[in-house]
Structure formats: C-alpha cells, structure tokens
Enzyme design. Structure first.
Site, short mmCIF file in Angstrom:
data_model
loop_
_atom_site.label_atom_id
_atom_site.label_comp_id
_atom_site.label_asym_id
_atom_site.label_seq_id
_atom_site.Cartn_x
_atom_site.Cartn_y
_atom_site.Cartn_z
CD GLN A 141 -2.93 -0.74 2.33
OE1 GLN A 141 -2.36 -0.47 3.57
NE2 GLN A 141 -4.27 -0.85 1.98
CG HIS A 165 -6.96 5.78 8.31
ND1 HIS A 165 -6.24 4.87 8.97
CD2 HIS A 165 -7.52 6.43 9.44
CE1 HIS A 165 -6.77 4.67 10.24
NE2 HIS A 165 -7.02 5.71 10.57
#
Length: 674
Positions: free
Chosen positions: A404, A535
């Site tokens: 990620q 996030h």
C-alpha cells in the site's frame, strides 16, 4: 399516465399508442411509490404511473430477469433433474444457479441458448399468480428444495438478502407461470417479479460462462452451477456489449502480464501472491519513484514498519476484534521450555499485518509532539497481508499480499477541513499524472451495526468529508453503511478506457484510534490535546493499480512507464554500431533502449517489438548511417524517416521527461520534432 381502477397498465399503454417493439418498447410501469409493475397489473384505485422502456436501466433489468427465467426453463427442459436456486439480474446481465448431477460444458451452454431462443420465439406469456399461504407454497414447491428454503426464510422473517429479493421479497408469495399460446402453463417459478409481458420482449441474449457458486454464498452449503448470461433491448446493443466484452478480454491484465512478461503467480508461492518479473519490476519502480517524488514535494515524511507484530498491537487498534477474519492466522512464537518440557517462558502470538496504521501511531507516540509539527504527514510503501478467500482472489486486483502507498496525517481539529481539501486535490492530480481522468467520489457513512466512537465525532467527520468532496466539483455518490468501523471515508472512483469504475484512493477521518493509542500534542496554551487522524491510500495498493493501468492502456504503457522505451532495429549487421551509439547516448540520459542484434529479419523484429508494445522503434539502414539519422516506427504502424540523431534524442528526452501519457504516433511526434 393514469391507470384507472380495474384497468391494466398494458391497456393504458396500448391506448396511448406507446411502442411495443424495439428499444422504446414499454416493458413495465413504475407506480407513484417507485415500484415496478407488470403491464398486466390493475390497480384498485386510479393510479399515476410512468412508462418504462426496454432501453432504460430499469427496463433492461426486467428483460434480464425474464431472460433468467427463460434460462431456468431451458435447463429443466434439457436436464429434468435440475433443481433451481436463484436467478437475479446483475450489472449488464443475469445469472441462475442450478443443482445438477455434473458441471455444464460449453456444448451444454450452446444447447441451452438454442432452447432459450426457441422459447423466446414461441411468445409465452409471463403470468403472475399469488400463493394463498406459506403452506400452499411448500406444497407446490415440494420438489424444489432451494425454493422451499427461501419460503421458510420468508415465513421466519420479512428480511431477505438482496440476492434473494427477486425470489421472495416483501409482501405476498407469488409465482410467475409461463403460459403458451394455447393457454396452458408449461413452466413456473417462485418470483416477486416484475417481468416483461411475454418472451418475445426478450429480443437479444447470450449465455457467457459457467462458474461454481455456493448456495446463498455460504461455503458450508451445497456447491451449485451458476450460468451467466447477458440480455439487451436489441441485437445491436447485444453486439455492442459482446464487442466490449471481447475488448475487456483482450485487455485482461492476467493475460497481458504473461504475454508481456510482467508478472506471474507461481503455484509454489500460493494463491494471490504475485511475483514481478524484470519488466514488471521496472514499471513498478517507475510508478513508486514518481509517487515518492510527489510526496516529498508535498511535505510527507517517509517511514517504514515491519511485516509482523505481536498481537497486542492489533488488540489495541481493534483489528483483532473487527477484522480478524481478514487476517492470516497467528504464529505462536518465543515460547521456551526446560529439559523436562515445562514452559519457562510463555509464547506470544504474532500476526502478519493487514494494515500499516497502528505502526504509524507508535511512531507518532514515540516522543512528545507540538502543535507546530502538525499536520504531520507520515508515508510508507508498506507490505500488508490479508486472507482473501480463494474464490475472491483475482489476478493483481484482489491479492493476499500487497504493498500500500499508505499515508497517515495527524492534524489539529482546526486544520481538518483545509487538510482534507488539499489532500483530495493532491490525490486527483497524482492519479491524472498516471493517465486517469474520469472520476467521481463516493461518501461511505457509518454502519450502525459495526462502529466505534461517539455520534458527534462521526457527525463532524462525515460532514468534513462531505464538504471537502463537494468542493472538488465532482459528482458525489452516497454509500450508506460502507465506512470502516473507526470512521467515514471518501473514495475516488476512476473510470478506465472501457468506462469501468475502479476504486482508487480512499480518505478516512478517524477520531477513534488517536483515543485508543492516547495520542497527544501540546497546544499553544500548553494543554495536551488529541489530534485527528486521516488515513489515506492513494493507489489502494501498488499491485491493484498496476493491474488497472495494464487494462487501461491495454499493455501499451506510456513511454515513461514502459519497461523498454526504445528498441533499435538495424536493417543489416553493419548498421548495429550506429544504433549502439544512439543507445549509449539515450542510456546516458536515463532512457531505456535496447538494440535487437538477433538473426531475425527486420520485418520480424518490427513485428515482435510492436507486439511487445514498445513505444518507440528506431530503424537504421545505410542512408541513415551516412546521414547520421534514424527512422521512427510507432506502435500504430506509422513512421517518420530520416530524423537526425540529435533531433531524435531531443524529442525522446522531452517526450519521456514530461511523462507524456499519449501513445506516440507519426502525427504527435512530428509536432515534437517541428
């Protein structure tokens, strides 16, 4: 239109002389409550309705559900022992599940489609009938065990799964009979409806594939055969869709990954765990390097965290409570025993990380933080591992091990709105740099059955995301209940070259984890206050983004991403040194060039490297060597001859240096040379 009491909707449609054939044919009506009704429906009181044409999304859905019934009838005609599951319409088509003695073969699909066409041509009427009671339904469906289960589900609760709503739904239990031209019932199915008036309203369909499917999606249940098909309002629309499917197949990243030698999934490694080959490694490195550069410019700080951790970290973050099913099983380590086998030091459970965020909380908490440091933007290319079920794993777009491009931003409440707006702008600009241009946003709000935190923080977070999303000017689509357990999110949905939507970046506002990890900063007045955490994953994962870009470009990556940017093709061996000198110059400027010195003839070399989707081919023969020139050859077959080497090198440097996403052609490179 108004449908008078006791009059059928079909009568009103005919009186209004609305179309009964073609793409504009009226297939159902929509009542004032938004519910779709058969044309045979007769309201008890005068009712305003809207006519729904075959060529609308609602009309297509009804056609597809009717085609699913046609498929089920054909299956039971040819396979008399087949038991029926469910058969809903889905995006661009339909499916039906069957319990049969053996899997369907391609030849079976051909036979079923042929039988469906015969049934469609016969003009059977779809006739709705209400069952008197649950007991009557059980009696009528005694030979259909899966339908009986749905009836029992209906008797226990009015709530049914969305995939089953076409079977039972709310209200009465109903059956749709297929009635032939002589008025005889030749087949029937438990169904809520609605349906088209008769089978000739299903003008164009095709069965596409077979897959295994567990009854009601539960692996503990019987495995069934799921037959997929597509149905449209006209043959032209069907042909258009089939061509789209063929193009999607040609662009399938799994196929291109093998053909272009980019990546593979070795059986020895395991499902959903790709390995990248040298060419794929170059593309991945270029993607990551450019992203790193942009993050540095935007003030992010780079961090790194390990792949595994003690269970205590995920107990604190809540992932073991809320996300354990998506994690790989624990590894019990560090236990020590004496010579008698007695435990002298208890072991601990370690987990492969499914998320990077808890680690970043520890980095934030490692020392005191001042308000002057906020917003603090931490960024990591972090490898994470998620236990996706085998039936869900799909190429690079759904894997078990991924990297990620993960960022977590810690900010003060007063900074939240500005940070969200700039973050969304940053995300969209970076995605555009990779060649994606068509976006909309999705706002995922709280799932009231799966969340933590207080109502007020959720309200503030949701409204902050909504305001930032609306300020972007993009379409904002609601996703009720789709948020993570700790906070709402906005996701960027990007459309590729085929018009398919892919979820790319996600931005989530989190009040909860800073509380769990006791994160603080010192405010201007000296008090200790709690930061808000944002996030943000930009690509989602490198692997998934790689797969999306592969399909978006059909493997013909922009020159700046292409693993081999230039290939030199000599007409004869004596022209090789000339191209090798060009190669030395280009490589010295960071451009990836190979020279093909194989024994193949020139035309075969051109064909091979065009098939490998190399953006620039440089050809050289005797006249080129004498003139100190090269000839450009492009993927589309166009060519520019006799370009001085210095001009060619400059054009390539400019084209690649500005990260041009267009595929080079004679026309656009000629403009570059002008």
């Amino acid at each position: 239109m108004k449908v008078p009491a006791g009059t059928t909707a079909g009568d009103v449609v005919r009186q209004a002389e609305l179309p009964s054939q073609g793409e504009d044919a009226i297939v159902v009506v929509r009542d004032a409550d938004g519910e779709l009704r058969d044309l045979a429906w007769a309201p008890e009181s005068d009712t305003e309705v809207e006519a729904v044409a075959a060529g609308t999304e609602a009309g297509r859905s009804v056609i597809r559900h009717s085609a699913a019934h046609l498929l089920a009838q054909a299956v039971q005609d040819l396979f008399s022992d087949a038991k029926l599951g469910i058969g809903p319409p889905v995006k661009d088509g339909f499916y039906y599940d069957f319990d049969v003695e053996r899997p369907f073969t391609p030849e079976d699909l051909q036979a079923l489609e042929k039988r469906m066409k015969q049934l469609a041509k016969s003009g059977q009427k779809f006739s709705r009938r209400t069952l008197d009671s649950i007991e009557a339904a059980r009696e009528e469906l005694a030979d259909e065990p899966y339908k009986l289960e749905l009836v029992d589900l209906k008797s226990d609760s009015e709530e049914v799964d969305t995939s089953e709503v076409m079977e039972v739904g709310a209200g009465d239990l109903t059956v749709y009979d297929n009635v032939d031209r002589h008025g005889e019932v030749v087949w029937g199915d438990l169904c809520r409806g609605p349906h088209v008036p008769h089978t000739r309203f299903i003008p164009a369909f095709k069965l596409t594939r077979v897959a295994a499917a567990y009854w009601r999606g539960d692996q503990n249940n019987q495995q069934l055969q799921r037959v997929y098909g597509t149905a449209w309002e006209s043959k032209d629309k069907l042909d258009e869709h089939l061509e789209w499917l063929a193009e999607a197949e040609r662009r399938d990243h799994r196929r291109l990954g093998a053909e272009l030698d980019l990546f593979s999934f070795p059986e020895e490694v395991g499902s959903g765990l790709p390995v990248f080959h040298p060419k794929g490694g170059i593309i991945r490195r270029e993607m990551e390097d450019y992203s790193r550069r942009r993050h540095e410019e935007a003030g992010y700080e780079f961090v790194n965290s390990p792949h595994i951790t003690k269970s205590a970290l995920f107990e604190t973050s809540g992932h073991l409570s809320w996300y354990k099913d998506g994690m790989f099983p624990a590894m019990h380590l560090d236990e020590e025993r004496n010579a008698d086998g007695e435990i002298t030091k208890p072991g601990q459970d370690y987990y492969l990380k499914p998320m990077n965020c808890p680690f970043h909380n520890l980095i934030y908490r490692s020392r005191g933080r001042s308000y002057r440091e906020l917003p603090l933007r931490l960024f990591e290319f972090g490898s994470v591992y998620r236990y996706e079920k085998s039936g869900v794993v799909h190429g690079l777009t759904r894997v078990r091990g991924m990297t990620q491009d993960d960022a977590h931003i810690y900010c003060m409440p007063a900074q939240l709105q500005d940070e969200l707006k700039s973050l969304l702008e940053f995300v969209l600009d970076l995605l555009r740099d990779y060649g994606l241009e068509d976006f909309y946003l999705e706002l995922s709000t709280r799932n009231d059955e799966k969340y933590v935190g207080d109502d007020e923080s959720w309200r503030i977070a949701t409204e902050a995301l909504r305001e930032a999303a609306e300020s972007s000017g993009l379409e904002l689509v609601p996703d009720p209940g789709g948020a993570a357990f700790y906070g709402p999110k906005v996701s960027v949905q990007a459309k590729d070259a085929l018009g398919r939507s892919w979820q790319m970046s996600t931005i989530q506002v989190d009040y909860h984890l800073p509380e769990l990890f006791d994160l603080e900063f010192t405010a201007p007045d000296g008090s200790k206050q709690r930061p808000i955490k944002i996030h943000r994953a930009l690509f989602g994962s490198i692997e998934r983004f790689f797969g999306v870009l592969t399909e978006h470009y059909a493997g013909a990556f922009p020159a700046w991403l292409a693993p081999v940017q230039v290939v030199g093709i000599p007409i004869a061996d004596e022209h090789v040194p000339h191209l090798q000198q060009v190669q030395k110059t280009l490589r010295g400027n960071g451009i990836r060039m190979d020279v093909d010195v194989s024994d193949d003839r020139m035309q075969k070399k051109i064909r091979n490297h065009t098939t490998q989707k190399v953006p620039f081919l440089l050809l050289a023969g005797g006249k080129d060597v004498e003139a100190g020139a090269v000839s450009f050859r492009f993927r589309d077959g166009t060519q520019i001859n006799g370009v001085p080497v210095e001009s060619a090198v400059g054009a390539l440097q400019r084209w690649i240096g500005r990260r041009e996403n267009a595929s080079p052609t004679e026309e656009n490179v000629q403009a570059e040379l002008a």
